[in-house]
Design an enzyme around this catalytic site. Structure first.
Site, mmCIF file in Angstrom:
data_model
loop_
_atom_site.group_PDB
_atom_site.id
_atom_site.type_symbol
_atom_site.label_atom_id
_atom_site.label_comp_id
_atom_site.label_asym_id
_atom_site.label_seq_id
_atom_site.Cartn_x
_atom_site.Cartn_y
_atom_site.Cartn_z
ATOM 1 N N LYS A 126 -45.669 -50.620 4.579
ATOM 2 C CA LYS A 126 -45.996 -50.507 6.001
ATOM 3 C C LYS A 126 -46.702 -51.760 6.531
ATOM 4 O O LYS A 126 -46.683 -52.019 7.731
ATOM 5 C CB LYS A 126 -46.817 -49.258 6.251
ATOM 6 C CG LYS A 126 -45.982 -47.997 6.021
ATOM 7 C CD LYS A 126 -46.728 -46.727 6.337
ATOM 8 C CE LYS A 126 -45.827 -45.513 6.288
ATOM 9 N NZ LYS A 126 -45.486 -45.104 4.904
HETATM 10 C C1 LIG Z 1 -44.367 -44.392 4.478
HETATM 11 C C2 LIG Z 1 -43.930 -44.515 3.070
HETATM 12 C C3 LIG Z 1 -42.625 -44.134 2.649
HETATM 13 C C4 LIG Z 1 -41.611 -43.498 3.580
HETATM 14 O O1 LIG Z 1 -41.141 -44.403 4.546
HETATM 15 P P1 LIG Z 1 -40.393 -43.871 5.853
HETATM 16 O O2 LIG Z 1 -40.185 -45.053 6.728
HETATM 17 O O3 LIG Z 1 -41.338 -42.856 6.456
HETATM 18 O O4 LIG Z 1 -39.121 -43.246 5.411
HETATM 19 C C5 LIG Z 1 -42.269 -44.360 1.326
HETATM 20 N N1 LIG Z 1 -43.145 -44.902 0.444
HETATM 21 C C6 LIG Z 1 -44.396 -45.265 0.806
HETATM 22 C C7 LIG Z 1 -45.297 -45.836 -0.224
HETATM 23 C C8 LIG Z 1 -44.834 -45.093 2.130
HETATM 24 O O5 LIG Z 1 -46.082 -45.454 2.471
#
Ligand SMILES: *Cc1c(COP(=O)(O)O)cnc(C)c1O
Length: 460
Positions: free
Chosen positions: A110
């Protein structure tokens, strides 16, 4: 480039307005009016570019209201915060390529989007002489990445609620050790759903929303998807020969990350298929494999950032699946609200299965994958990444290169990794540095009046 809503209810707007709008005013999600494309020749000409240079090539195709020099600066500044010179390096382990997306400030993918979004917000707010108050609920990853994306930034205040004692210790420290004046952590005596409920209540209070210029940072913001398109192209350039197709395996919760892969594909990236990997919260796997899109209960798993039933970004894909029919998009979400499920036509499902394959990976399989992978290669997978690796093991066949997206550093979910391997996960320096640092965090009951009063008082 203009942006429209999946529900068709807004007049087209430009990029900067789309960033500030977040969720479209008609309740839909924003999308570019058309997806810009690149050719195989363009792709080949990008092979020597740095991550930031490539990011500019991709992102600038969607932005025509920020001068190129400014956009370059925003992108450079966003990716200079990553600890790896390649930003998102690809490593080859045991026949699969692992795209490491966890070299940012909070060790999860993110950061790639939220570093960019934080800089974009600051730039747009300064230009418009406006302020923004971000209110967010988090189970851990989004909140910490958002805080690090906007800490110390002019014109922005951020309030992040997390359920007290229910995030991992590393996640809590990543949030509460940030002492910048514009950052306000609130531990809520309740669950993640309580936190989310309070955010919704505040957002629905229009006078309060307008008075404080409330904004959101969840993955419905188009700029987040856009920033994520870049690393699909970057990974392809590292693993594929000219025009060679690649399969991407993506551990999925809100469908944001995998939707960025879909956009990269529509732009012209040679993709074989997207593998949508889920944990026990497998609504999207049931949909792809059985045509059953019906909402169940959220189950707690060892990959908590994917513990989601309603994947908000899925609506963006449906817009393309329905060939841009915004009335149909609105209608199926009405159906979902009323009946708890969506019905799809056979030809639509056939198309879904051309775009995606899917597998759901349970707790036992996830831990076994981490343990076996470590034994075979010495490489530690985080539980989210392990879901994608296991799904790829089961579904990928033939000679197509497979890229598994590594969405978090194993130390971020160290307990599960330790359970799987029997060994403590070495802590990277950015985490080591946190222990013993002073923290700041308010503790409040799960009561929206008290949270509202707290925000009023801090903003006074
Ligand atoms: C947010 C997250 C996901 C999922 O991603 P999306 O965009 O919501 O599908 C997977 N792995 C980690 C470590 C995350 O923080």
């Amino acid at each position: 480039m203009r942006y429209i809503s999946t529900r068709g209810g807004i007049a087209p707007i430009r990029f900067k307005d789309a960033v500030m709008m977040g969720l479209a005013d008609d309740g839909g999600l924003l999308l570019p009016e058309s997806i810009p494309t690149f050719s195989d020749t363009d792709l080949e000409s990008w092979r020597g570019l740095s991550y930031s240079q490539l990011a500019f090539e991709i992102i600038s195709r969607y932005v025509d209201d920020i001068p190129a020099a400014d956009l370059r600066r925003l992108i450079d500044r966003s990716y200079a915060t990553f600890s790896h010179p390649e930003v998102t390096p690809v490593v080859r382990q045991d026949g699969v390529h692992i795209l490491e997306l966890f070299h940012g400030a909070t060790l999860a993918f993110k950061d790639v989007a939220l570093q960019f979004l934080g800089n974009l917000f600051e730039y747009i707010l300064a230009e418009r002489n406006e302020r923004l108050t971000i209110v967010a609920a988090t189970s851990g990853d989004t909140g910490s990445a958002a805080i690090h994306g906007v800490r110390g930034k002019q014109g922005i205040s951020i309030f992040v609620m997390h359920p007290e004692g229910k995030t991992s210790p590393v996640q809590a420290m990543q949030m509460t050790t940030v002492l910048d004046e514009n950052v306000h952590n609130i531990a809520i005596e309740g669950t993640f759903d309580d936190c989310q409920g309070i955010v919704k209540a505040l957002m629905n209070d229009l006078p309060f929303k307008q008075r404080h210029r409330l904004g959101a940072v969840n993955s419905i913001n188009w700029a987040r998807v856009l920033a994520q398109v870049v690393y699909y192209v970057y990974a392809w350039l590292k693993v594929a020969g000219p025009a060679q197709k690649v399969l991407f395996s993506v551990p999925t919760g809100n469908f944001g990350d995998i939707f960025a892969g879909y956009v990269a594909w529509q732009m012209g990236l040679p993709v074989q298929q997207l593998l949508l990997a889920t944990n026990e919260n497998n609504i999207l796997t049931r949909f792809i494999n059985k045509g059953d899109y019906s909402i169940g209960q959220v189950v707690q798993t060892v990959s908590p950032s994917m513990d989601i039933q309603v994947a908000s970004n899925f609506e963006r894909y449906l817009y393309y699946l329905f060939n841009g029919d915004t009335v149909r998009v609105g209608a199926v979400f009405e159906q979902l609200k009323k009946e708890g499920r969506i019905h799809f036509a056979d030809d639509e499902l056939a198309r879904v299965r051309r775009d995606f394959c899917s597998a759901s990976v349970n707790r036992v399989q996830t831990l076994a994958t981490i343990g076996n992978f470590y034994k075979e290669t010495g490489y530690l997978l985080d539980p989210h990444t392990a879901v994608g690796v296991k799904a790829a093991r089961d579904l990928a066949a033939g000679s197509t290169p497979v890229v598994c997206l590594a969405t978090a550093h194993p130390a971020k979910f160290g307990e599960a990794v330790q359970e799987a391997t029997g060994q403590a996960v070495p802590l990277p320096p950015v985490i080591q540095r946190l222990s013993g640092l002073p923290t700041r965090c308010a503790l409040l009951p799960a009561d929206q009046q008290q949270v509202r009063a707290f925000i009023e008082q801090r903003m006074a």
